[in-house]
Design a protein around this motif. Structure first.
Motif, PDB file in Angstrom:
ATOM      1  N   GLN A   1      25.708  26.129  27.590  1.00 16.24           N
ATOM      2  CA  GLN A   1      26.692  25.188  27.068  1.00 16.24           C
ATOM      3  C   GLN A   1      26.468  23.788  27.624  1.00 16.24           C
ATOM      4  O   GLN A   1      26.591  22.785  26.907  1.00 16.24           O
ATOM      5  CB  GLN A   1      28.104  25.674  27.411  1.00 16.24           C
ATOM      6  CG  GLN A   1      28.552  26.909  26.654  1.00 16.24           C
ATOM      7  CD  GLN A   1      29.888  27.431  27.156  1.00 16.24           C
ATOM      8  OE1 GLN A   1      30.157  27.441  28.366  1.00 16.24           O
ATOM      9  NE2 GLN A   1      30.744  27.870  26.234  1.00 16.24           N
ATOM     10  N   ILE A   2      26.125  23.716  28.902  1.00 15.15           N
ATOM     11  CA  ILE A   2      25.868  22.408  29.522  1.00 15.15           C
ATOM     12  C   ILE A   2      24.678  21.728  28.873  1.00 15.15           C
ATOM     13  O   ILE A   2      24.715  20.532  28.544  1.00 15.15           O
ATOM     14  CB  ILE A   2      25.650  22.570  31.037  1.00 15.15           C
ATOM     15  CG1 ILE A   2      26.958  22.997  31.716  1.00 15.15           C
ATOM     16  CG2 ILE A   2      25.124  21.272  31.651  1.00 15.15           C
ATOM     17  CD1 ILE A   2      26.797  23.368  33.177  1.00 15.15           C
ATOM     18  N   GLU A   3      23.603  22.465  28.668  1.00 14.25           N
ATOM     19  CA  GLU A   3      22.412  21.873  28.062  1.00 14.25           C
ATOM     20  C   GLU A   3      22.670  21.443  26.624  1.00 14.25           C
ATOM     21  O   GLU A   3      22.162  20.411  26.168  1.00 14.25           O
ATOM     22  CB  GLU A   3      21.242  22.857  28.124  1.00 14.25           C
ATOM     23  CG  GLU A   3      20.722  23.078  29.541  1.00 14.25           C
ATOM     24  CD  GLU A   3      20.443  21.766  30.264  1.00 14.25           C
ATOM     25  OE1 GLU A   3      19.721  20.916  29.707  1.00 14.25           O
ATOM     26  OE2 GLU A   3      20.953  21.590  31.383  1.00 14.25           O
ATOM     27  N   ALA A   4      23.481  22.201  25.910  1.00 10.25           N
ATOM     28  CA  ALA A   4      23.817  21.824  24.536  1.00 10.25           C
ATOM     29  C   ALA A   4      24.619  20.523  24.515  1.00 10.25           C
ATOM     30  O   ALA A   4      24.394  19.651  23.659  1.00 10.25           O
ATOM     31  CB  ALA A   4      24.594  22.941  23.861  1.00 10.25           C
TER      32      ALA A   4
ATOM     33  N   ALA B   1      22.316  17.618  25.268  1.00 11.80           N
ATOM     34  CA  ALA B   1      21.462  17.308  24.124  1.00 11.80           C
ATOM     35  C   ALA B   1      22.222  16.553  23.033  1.00 11.80           C
ATOM     36  O   ALA B   1      21.626  15.789  22.263  1.00 11.80           O
ATOM     37  CB  ALA B   1      20.876  18.595  23.550  1.00 11.80           C
ATOM     38  N   ALA B   2      23.541  16.762  22.983  1.00 12.78           N
ATOM     39  CA  ALA B   2      24.339  16.154  21.917  1.00 12.78           C
ATOM     40  C   ALA B   2      24.613  14.675  22.148  1.00 12.78           C
ATOM     41  O   ALA B   2      24.961  13.959  21.204  1.00 12.78           O
ATOM     42  CB  ALA B   2      25.674  16.894  21.781  1.00 12.78           C
ATOM     43  N   GLY B   3      24.485  14.208  23.381  1.00 18.88           N
ATOM     44  CA  GLY B   3      24.853  12.820  23.659  1.00 18.88           C
ATOM     45  C   GLY B   3      23.899  12.137  24.596  1.00 18.88           C
ATOM     46  O   GLY B   3      22.709  12.447  24.646  1.00 18.88           O
ATOM     47  N   GLY B   4      24.425  11.198  25.338  1.00 15.65           N
ATOM     48  CA  GLY B   4      23.601  10.427  26.261  1.00 15.65           C
ATOM     49  C   GLY B   4      23.495   8.983  25.823  1.00 15.65           C
ATOM     50  O   GLY B   4      23.410   8.673  24.627  1.00 15.65           O
ATOM     51  N   TRP B   5      23.498   8.088  26.804  1.00 20.25           N
ATOM     52  CA  TRP B   5      23.531   6.659  26.514  1.00 20.25           C
ATOM     53  C   TRP B   5      22.307   6.154  25.768  1.00 20.25           C
ATOM     54  O   TRP B   5      22.395   5.183  25.008  1.00 20.25           O
ATOM     55  CB  TRP B   5      23.703   5.879  27.818  1.00 20.25           C
ATOM     56  CG  TRP B   5      22.564   6.024  28.786  1.00 20.25           C
ATOM     57  CD1 TRP B   5      22.358   7.030  29.685  1.00 20.25           C
ATOM     58  CD2 TRP B   5      21.461   5.124  28.937  1.00 20.25           C
ATOM     59  NE1 TRP B   5      21.197   6.820  30.398  1.00 20.25           N
ATOM     60  CE2 TRP B   5      20.633   5.656  29.959  1.00 20.25           C
ATOM     61  CE3 TRP B   5      21.098   3.929  28.322  1.00 20.25           C
ATOM     62  CZ2 TRP B   5      19.464   5.025  30.369  1.00 20.25           C
ATOM     63  CZ3 TRP B   5      19.934   3.293  28.727  1.00 20.25           C
ATOM     64  CH2 TRP B   5      19.126   3.840  29.738  1.00 20.25           C
TER      65      TRP B   5
END
Length: 302
Positions: free
Chosen positions: A107-110, A113-117
């Motif tokens: 769940q953390i890796e998903a 992967a979904a966001g980030g600056w």
């Protein structure tokens, strides 16, 4: 924002303060309408729901805060990330229901992967930002300080520059009190931590503190505080109890307090030294608590 606010200002005797309060409430309403992920129709919520590849013209305050957050994300290698909303929600520290246990590694890796600056493109001349698809902005580490700055600026604009503004423990002071003294405030100390008291004079200065004691949950003997390291997707566990920043504007102090807490003591002190940041770090250790003062913070204490 789920917290309290106050404003103290020097005014002539008999002043009707109702119009002043109304002006300040209007400023706070503007911050909430733009940057509250708890409001479904706020600007930030609409951006977070937007389709992949869409560009959005943002209000000047929202764009200003987002641009500052993205700049700090780049400067700190992602220790501060205004697009970590998926992680914040996953850990139960946003609008999503609170958690009693950590999420799974998958769940953390998903969520990472979904966001980030790095996925957020901006167009400064047009004041636009691009939704790459699935990214969730969360400005909780910077918007409160921005709100403090807005209240102080509004007070000065309507004739009350001698003021102390506070939102959820973040403060900005300007001018002096009627007795000629500056606005003296105590540096916030983590609960249960024995550190010498420190008072600072907020004369054209702001103070912000980020700590591991505001929101958390315990699981299997470990405290998971609300501070998340966007680089790993996990809650911070580097021994730092709190970081306090002194800066001319509260938005910067707020964001830096969050970023330095995530960086860890050694990297945070190096960053503060390199950028002349006034930082106080309280670190928990096996044999007690240690305070670390950056050179700029020590200089302010005289």
């Amino acid at each position: 924002m789920g917290t309290t606010w106050s404003a103290r200002f020097v005014a002539p005797p008999g002043l009707d303060t109702a119009p002043v309060r109304a002006a300040l409430v209007a400023e706070l309403d503007g911050v909430i309408a733009a940057m509250s992920p708890w409001e479904p129709m706020s600007e930030i919520s609409r951006f977070n729901r937007a389709p992949a590849g869409s560009w959005h013209t943002l209000s000047p305050p929202f764009f200003h805060v987002l641009q500052a957050g993205l700049a700090l994300a780049e400067a700190t290698g992602g220790a501060f990330d205004p697009a970590a909303g998926a992680l914040v929600d996953l850990w139960g520290f946003g609008p999503a229901p609170a958690r009693l246990a950590p999420p799974t590694p998958a769940q953390i890796e998903a969520a990472r992967a979904a966001g980030g600056w790095r996925g957020i493109a901006i167009d400064p001349p047009a004041r636009r930002a691009r939704q790459p698809g699935g990214a969730r902005l969360d400005l909780s580490g910077i918007a409160k300080g921005h709100a403090v700055d807005r209240l102080a600026t509004r007070l000065a604009a309507i004739g009350h520059p001698h003021a102390l503004v506070e939102i959820g423990g973040e403060l900005r002071g300007g001018g002096v009190k009627p007795d000629g003294q500056p606005w003296w405030v105590a540096v916030e100390a983590p609960p249960g931590v024995a550190v010498p008291p420190i008072r600072v004079a907020l004369h054209g200065l702001s103070i912000a503190t980020s700590g591991d004691y505001r929101r958390w949950f315990d699981h299997d003997g470990r405290r998971h505080a609300h501070s998340i390291d966007p680089r790993t997707g996990r809650t911070v566990a580097n021994g730092i109890a709190s970081v306090t920043i002194l800066h001319a504007n509260c938005m910067t102090a707020d964001a830096l307090a969050t970023a330095l807490l995530v960086l860890g003591t050694d990297a945070a002190l190096a960053y503060a030294d390199a950028h002349d940041i006034a930082a106080l770090i309280v670190e928990r250790g096996d044999v007690g608590t240690t305070e670390h003062l950056s050179p700029a913070f020590a200089a302010m204490l005289g």
